[in-house]
Scaffold this active site. Structure first.
Site, PDB file in Angstrom:
ATOM      1  N   SER A 142       1.900   9.801   6.265  1.00 47.94           N
ATOM      2  CA  SER A 142       3.205   9.166   6.514  1.00 47.94           C
ATOM      3  C   SER A 142       3.982  10.039   7.492  1.00 47.94           C
ATOM      4  CB  SER A 142       3.980   9.079   5.196  1.00 47.94           C
ATOM      5  OG  SER A 142       5.310   8.665   5.422  1.00 47.94           O
ATOM      6  N   TYR A 155       7.277  12.438  -2.825  1.00 47.03           N
ATOM      7  CA  TYR A 155       6.586  11.725  -1.734  1.00 47.03           C
ATOM      8  C   TYR A 155       6.360  12.672  -0.563  1.00 47.03           C
ATOM      9  CZ  TYR A 155       5.364   7.712   1.211  1.00 47.03           C
ATOM     10  OH  TYR A 155       4.699   6.805   2.016  1.00 47.03           O
ATOM     11  N   LYS A 159       2.680  13.749   0.885  1.00 43.17           N
ATOM     12  CA  LYS A 159       2.227  13.366   2.222  1.00 43.17           C
ATOM     13  C   LYS A 159       1.982  14.585   3.117  1.00 43.17           C
ATOM     14  CE  LYS A 159       1.944   8.942   1.510  1.00 43.17           C
ATOM     15  NZ  LYS A 159       0.629   8.262   1.503  1.00 43.17           N
TER      16      LYS A 159
HETATM   17  N1  LIG Z   1       5.149   0.922   4.186  1.00 47.76           N
HETATM   18  C1  LIG Z   1       5.591   2.024   4.729  1.00 47.76           C
HETATM   19  O1  LIG Z   1       6.684   2.069   5.290  1.00 47.76           O
HETATM   20  C2  LIG Z   1       4.722   3.250   4.741  1.00 47.76           C
HETATM   21  C3  LIG Z   1       5.084   4.307   5.580  1.00 47.76           C
HETATM   22  C4  LIG Z   1       4.303   5.450   5.609  1.00 47.76           C
HETATM   23  C5  LIG Z   1       3.179   5.537   4.799  1.00 47.76           C
HETATM   24  N2  LIG Z   1       2.855   4.507   3.984  1.00 47.76           N
HETATM   25  C6  LIG Z   1       1.661   4.666   3.148  1.00 47.76           C
HETATM   26  O2  LIG Z   1       0.779   3.591   3.353  1.00 47.76           O
HETATM   27  C7  LIG Z   1      -0.022   3.398   2.178  1.00 47.76           C
HETATM   28  C8  LIG Z   1      -0.007   1.934   1.786  1.00 47.76           C
HETATM   29  O3  LIG Z   1       1.298   1.575   1.417  1.00 47.76           O
HETATM   30  P1  LIG Z   1       1.919   0.127   1.647  1.00 47.76           P
HETATM   31  O4  LIG Z   1       3.171   0.332   2.379  1.00 47.76           O
HETATM   32  O5  LIG Z   1       0.898  -0.801   2.200  1.00 47.76           O
HETATM   33  O6  LIG Z   1       2.308  -0.226   0.136  1.00 47.76           O
HETATM   34  P2  LIG Z   1       1.891  -1.433  -0.834  1.00 47.76           P
HETATM   35  O7  LIG Z   1       2.673  -1.178  -2.057  1.00 47.76           O
HETATM   36  O8  LIG Z   1       2.014  -2.736  -0.136  1.00 47.76           O
HETATM   37  O9  LIG Z   1       0.348  -1.177  -1.103  1.00 47.76           O
HETATM   38  C9  LIG Z   1      -0.141  -0.119  -1.874  1.00 47.76           C
HETATM   39  C10 LIG Z   1      -1.381  -0.589  -2.632  1.00 47.76           C
HETATM   40  O10 LIG Z   1      -1.884   0.547  -3.345  1.00 47.76           O
HETATM   41  C11 LIG Z   1      -2.243   0.117  -4.641  1.00 47.76           C
HETATM   42  N3  LIG Z   1      -2.192   1.247  -5.560  1.00 47.76           N
HETATM   43  C12 LIG Z   1      -1.091   1.895  -6.038  1.00 47.76           C
HETATM   44  N4  LIG Z   1      -1.451   2.860  -6.895  1.00 47.76           N
HETATM   45  C13 LIG Z   1      -2.812   2.826  -6.955  1.00 47.76           C
HETATM   46  C14 LIG Z   1      -3.765   3.571  -7.672  1.00 47.76           C
HETATM   47  N5  LIG Z   1      -3.398   4.532  -8.533  1.00 47.76           N
HETATM   48  N6  LIG Z   1      -5.081   3.297  -7.484  1.00 47.76           N
HETATM   49  C15 LIG Z   1      -5.464   2.307  -6.638  1.00 47.76           C
HETATM   50  N7  LIG Z   1      -4.591   1.538  -5.952  1.00 47.76           N
HETATM   51  C16 LIG Z   1      -3.275   1.808  -6.106  1.00 47.76           C
HETATM   52  C17 LIG Z   1      -1.242  -0.972  -5.016  1.00 47.76           C
HETATM   53  O11 LIG Z   1      -1.738  -1.803  -6.050  1.00 47.76           O
HETATM   54  C18 LIG Z   1      -1.076  -1.686  -3.684  1.00 47.76           C
HETATM   55  O12 LIG Z   1      -1.991  -2.741  -3.541  1.00 47.76           O
HETATM   56  C19 LIG Z   1       0.560   4.340   1.114  1.00 47.76           C
HETATM   57  O13 LIG Z   1      -0.232   5.506   1.049  1.00 47.76           O
HETATM   58  C20 LIG Z   1       1.943   4.657   1.659  1.00 47.76           C
HETATM   59  O14 LIG Z   1       2.433   5.882   1.206  1.00 47.76           O
HETATM   60  C21 LIG Z   1       3.596   3.367   3.938  1.00 47.76           C
END
Ligand SMILES: NC(=O)c1ccc[n+]([C@@H]2O[C@H](COP(=O)([O-])OP(=O)(O)OC[C@H]3O[C@@H](n4cnc5c(N)ncnc54)[C@H](O)[C@@H]3O)[C@@H](O)[C@H]2O)c1
Length: 250
Positions: A142, A155, A159
């Site tokens: 992230s 968080y 990260k």
């Molecule tokens: N959306 C953002 O702005 C953003 C920014 C930077 C980084 N990220 C990172 O991107 C990744 C995906 O996030 P997203 O935004 O698509 O969120 P999201 O909530 O849409 O998707 C996350 C998925 O991970 C699954 N999950 C959660 N805990 C789990 C576990 N213990 N085991 C297996 N699956 C699990 C959830 O069921 C969900 O389907 C994450 O690592 C997040 O930190 C997101």
């Protein structure tokens, strides 16, 4: 992008960035193991991929369980004979509290999924990669793994850890035909971002005001970079982080 016929696991692939990544891999001819702790979402993603002529199966796994991760990789290898790529995407958001007010429960939960989960997945995949003579890891870190993000202690810690693990592991296995890279998304449209904005609606305009492009990223835009890093187009690249954030880090 050169990922045709590669066997790819994407964790947390039932929604958001993981879902877009799974669909994108399949579009370029990879066989995708769509894994999530919530099976319903993963099954929908598999159905979408198959409807569009791609190849995918669902193997549920909670990445906080080492046994579940071992089973995920073992089942994949049993089904397809090998594992070429693992995308460690499963992650959860923070509680947005100042550090002295943050809870031990939040800390443990976020570290377990975002940091320890990535470690478990790398540890288990690496055993298989060494057995078969190579492999590729893409970790989803992230912008919060590169820069300060106040009121976000668990968080932020998780990260930064993902970025550190990416670099260290990349160096460890550089001579073993194993590459490890990370993608650092900025604010990206997903359930995680919606949850954050729902908790504090004023965040929407605050966040957009710090993004030079004045918009959130789209999951498919992040997926593009993930597939590229996992592809044979980036064979000389390891230990790197790619930031996709509409210019926020500038
Ligand atoms: N959306 C953002 O702005 C953003 C920014 C930077 C980084 N990220 C990172 O991107 C990744 C995906 O996030 P997203 O935004 O698509 O969120 P999201 O909530 O849409 O998707 C996350 C998925 O991970 C699954 N999950 C959660 N805990 C789990 C576990 N213990 N085991 C297996 N699956 C699990 C959830 O069921 C969900 O389907 C994450 O690592 C997040 O930190 C997101």
């Amino acid at each position: 992008m050169e990922v045709k016929n590669k066997i790819v696991i994407v964790t947390g692939a039932g929604s958001g960035i993981g879902k877009a990544t799974a669909i994108h891999f399949a579009k370029f001819g990879a066989t995708v193991v769509v894994s999530d702790r919530q099976e319903a979402g993963a099954k929908e993603v598999v159905a979408t991929i198959i409807k569009d002529g791609g190849k995918a199966i669902s193997i549920p796994a909670d990445v906080t369980s080492f046994e579940a991760v071992e089973n995920l990789v073992a089942q994949t290898v049993k089904e397809f004979g090998r594992l070429d790529v693992i995308v460690n995407n499963a992650g959860i958001g923070p509680n947005l509290l100042r550090t002295h007010q943050s809870t031990l429960k939040d800390w443990d939960k976020v570290i377990a999924v975002n940091q320890t989960g990535v470690f478990y997945c790398m540890k288990v995949a690496l055993v298989q990669f060494l057995k078969q003579g190579g492999g590729n890891i893409v970790n989803i870190a992230s912008l919060a793994g590169l820069k300060a993000s106040p009121n976000n202690i668990s968080y932020s810690a998780s990260k930064f850890a993902v970025v550190g693990m990416t670099k260290s592991v990349a160096m460890e296995y550089a001579t073993k035909n194993i590459r490890v890279n990370a993608v650092c998304p900025g604010y990206t449209e997903s359930a995680l971002l919606t949850q954050l904005i729902n908790a504090k609606p004023e965040m929407d305009s605050v966040l957009k005001s710090v993004i030079p492009m004045r918009r959130y990223g789209k999951a498919a835009e992040i997926a593009d970079a993930v597939v590229w890093l996992a592809s044979d187009n980036t064979k000389f690249m390891t230990g790197q982080t790619i930031t996709l954030d509409g210019g926020t880090s500038l």
